[in-house]
Design a protein around this motif. Structure first.
Motif, mmCIF file in Angstrom:
data_model
loop_
_atom_site.group_PDB
_atom_site.id
_atom_site.type_symbol
_atom_site.label_atom_id
_atom_site.label_comp_id
_atom_site.label_asym_id
_atom_site.label_seq_id
_atom_site.Cartn_x
_atom_site.Cartn_y
_atom_site.Cartn_z
ATOM 1 N N ALA A 184 -42.344 -3.711 64.605
ATOM 2 C CA ALA A 184 -43.176 -2.513 64.487
ATOM 3 C C ALA A 184 -42.982 -1.775 63.167
ATOM 4 C CB ALA A 184 -42.898 -1.561 65.653
ATOM 5 N N ILE A 185 -41.950 -2.130 62.402
ATOM 6 C CA ILE A 185 -41.620 -1.396 61.183
ATOM 7 C C ILE A 185 -42.522 -1.820 60.031
ATOM 8 C CG2 ILE A 185 -39.826 -1.051 59.430
ATOM 9 C CD1 ILE A 185 -37.756 -1.192 61.680
ATOM 10 N N GLY A 186 -43.065 -0.817 59.328
ATOM 11 C CA GLY A 186 -43.937 -1.094 58.190
ATOM 12 C C GLY A 186 -43.447 -0.526 56.888
ATOM 13 N N ARG A 187 -42.405 0.300 56.926
ATOM 14 C CA ARG A 187 -41.824 0.880 55.708
ATOM 15 C C ARG A 187 -40.373 1.225 55.995
ATOM 16 N NH1 ARG A 187 -45.661 4.263 57.564
ATOM 17 N NH2 ARG A 187 -47.059 3.618 55.907
ATOM 18 N N PHE A 188 -39.593 1.428 54.931
ATOM 19 C CA PHE A 188 -38.156 1.655 55.126
ATOM 20 C C PHE A 188 -37.679 2.894 54.371
ATOM 21 C CE2 PHE A 188 -33.859 1.385 53.467
ATOM 22 C CZ PHE A 188 -33.144 1.358 54.647
ATOM 23 N N SER A 189 -36.748 3.636 54.996
ATOM 24 C CA SER A 189 -36.059 4.759 54.360
ATOM 25 C C SER A 189 -34.632 4.824 54.898
ATOM 26 C CB SER A 189 -36.758 6.087 54.674
ATOM 27 O OG SER A 189 -38.061 6.129 54.170
ATOM 28 N N PRO A 190 -33.707 5.361 54.124
ATOM 29 C CA PRO A 190 -32.372 5.605 54.673
ATOM 30 C C PRO A 190 -32.447 6.692 55.745
ATOM 31 C CG PRO A 190 -32.578 6.607 52.503
ATOM 32 C CD PRO A 190 -33.806 5.779 52.713
ATOM 33 N N ALA A 191 -31.575 6.605 56.733
ATOM 34 C CA ALA A 191 -31.591 7.544 57.859
ATOM 35 C C ALA A 191 -30.817 8.810 57.495
ATOM 36 C CB ALA A 191 -31.015 6.880 59.098
ATOM 37 N N ARG A 192 -31.469 9.690 56.751
ATOM 38 C CA ARG A 192 -30.840 10.946 56.338
ATOM 39 C C ARG A 192 -30.467 11.794 57.549
ATOM 40 N NH1 ARG A 192 -31.718 11.776 50.895
ATOM 41 N NH2 ARG A 192 -31.144 13.974 51.124
ATOM 42 N N HIS A 193 -31.235 11.694 58.614
ATOM 43 C CA HIS A 193 -30.995 12.502 59.808
ATOM 44 C C HIS A 193 -29.814 11.989 60.621
ATOM 45 C CE1 HIS A 193 -33.590 9.146 60.751
ATOM 46 N NE2 HIS A 193 -33.510 9.349 62.048
ATOM 47 N N ILE A 194 -29.286 10.828 60.255
ATOM 48 C CA ILE A 194 -28.142 10.258 60.966
ATOM 49 C C ILE A 194 -26.893 10.246 60.090
ATOM 50 C CG2 ILE A 194 -27.217 8.138 62.006
ATOM 51 C CD1 ILE A 194 -30.059 7.537 62.963
ATOM 52 N N ASP A 195 -27.028 9.789 58.846
ATOM 53 C CA ASP A 195 -25.889 9.715 57.920
ATOM 54 C C ASP A 195 -26.355 10.205 56.561
ATOM 55 O OD1 ASP A 195 -23.690 9.118 56.362
ATOM 56 O OD2 ASP A 195 -23.340 7.150 57.270
ATOM 57 N N LEU A 196 -26.289 11.515 56.374
ATOM 58 C CA LEU A 196 -26.770 12.128 55.134
ATOM 59 C C LEU A 196 -25.981 11.624 53.928
ATOM 60 C CD1 LEU A 196 -28.558 14.137 53.614
ATOM 61 C CD2 LEU A 196 -26.896 15.925 54.193
ATOM 62 N N LYS A 197 -24.679 11.446 54.091
ATOM 63 C CA LYS A 197 -23.860 10.990 52.968
ATOM 64 C C LYS A 197 -24.287 9.599 52.516
ATOM 65 C CE LYS A 197 -19.098 10.568 51.349
ATOM 66 N NZ LYS A 197 -17.651 10.765 51.690
ATOM 67 N N TYR A 198 -24.593 8.720 53.474
ATOM 68 C CA TYR A 198 -25.049 7.375 53.107
ATOM 69 C C TYR A 198 -26.362 7.455 52.334
ATOM 70 C CZ TYR A 198 -26.417 2.494 53.376
ATOM 71 O OH TYR A 198 -26.795 1.215 53.035
#
Length: 234
Positions: A184-198
């Motif tokens: 179902a995924i069509g684009r990617f981003s880092p999960a800022r809402h889960i691991d902001l430092k990452y």
């Protein structure tokens, strides 16, 4: 990557103790599967979903069956076996399915490197260019058509970013490749809402010369192939 022998379906009852899952086969038999995924598996382990599992011929295994793919009620396919990400990337590189990683004549796996005692997933080498260090991450967290990594705070992932920054600073290619294993995924981003430092460190890594790629796998209960580049938003 063709699943041989073919995967078998079952209905998920529950995942527990991180590494185990109970399922019921179409014949009514209850099985306990090995779950090769240490993450949160958000959206990947809903009771009632269809589980596709493989069976090992190793008679010494306590749990011979392995959870490979989840088929959700919405019909989405998710590869939950994180070991498959590296196998798919290696296959894709070998078959020249990732244009950014073509032109090398040597591929090595699990090479020791870095100041923090790490192992790079893949190292590519050729006589006419710098070595290429590739770190692979499996992406299964989806919110609508957006894919995110990580699905939990990852100190290990932060360490890998620091190591890749050092590789780029040394004049070598440093590549972070997100293997998207959710249909179902069509684009990617880092999960800022889960691991902001990452997320912040990933943004800094890109500024320091680390190449960030996302490639999506075509998934089914029969086979998987990593072939489609996805847009990345940091």
């Amino acid at each position: 990557m063709l699943f041989t022998p073919a995967l078998k379906p079952a209905t998920l009852v529950q995942r527990y103790k991180r590494f185990l899952a109970d399922v019921v086969t179409p014949e009514g038999e209850t099985l306990t599967l090995h779950c090769p995924n240490t993450g949160a598996m958000t959206g990947c382990a809903t009771p009632g979903d269809t589980v596709w599992y493989s069976t090992s011929s190793n008679i010494k295994r306590k749990y011979p069956h392995t959870w490979e793919i989840t088929q959700t009620a919405a019909g989405d396919y998710i590869c939950v076996n994180t070991l498959r990400a590296n196998q798919l990337v290696k296959e894709a590189i070998t078959l020249d399915l990732i244009p950014e990683l073509c032109g090398y004549n040597s591929l090595k796996s699990e090479v020791k490197y870095g100041a923090e005692n790490s192992r790079i997933d893949f190292m590519l080498q050729a006589e006419d260019r710098p070595e290429c260090y590739i770190e692979v991450k499996s992406v299964t967290l989806a919110e609508r058509d957006n894919g995110y990594f990580p699905d939990a705070v990852t100190l290990r992932g932060q360490k890998h970013l620091r190591e890749l920054i050092s590789v780029a600073a040394a004049g070598k290619r440093a590549v972070l490749l997100f293997a998207v294993l959710h249909s179902a995924i069509g684009r990617f981003s880092p999960a800022r809402h889960i691991d902001l430092k990452y997320a912040q460190l990933l943004n800094e890594a890109q500024k320091q010369g680390v190449e960030v790629l996302a490639y999506k796998a075509e998934l089914s209960a029969d086979n998987m192939t990593l072939r489609s580049a996805l847009p990345v938003t940091l």
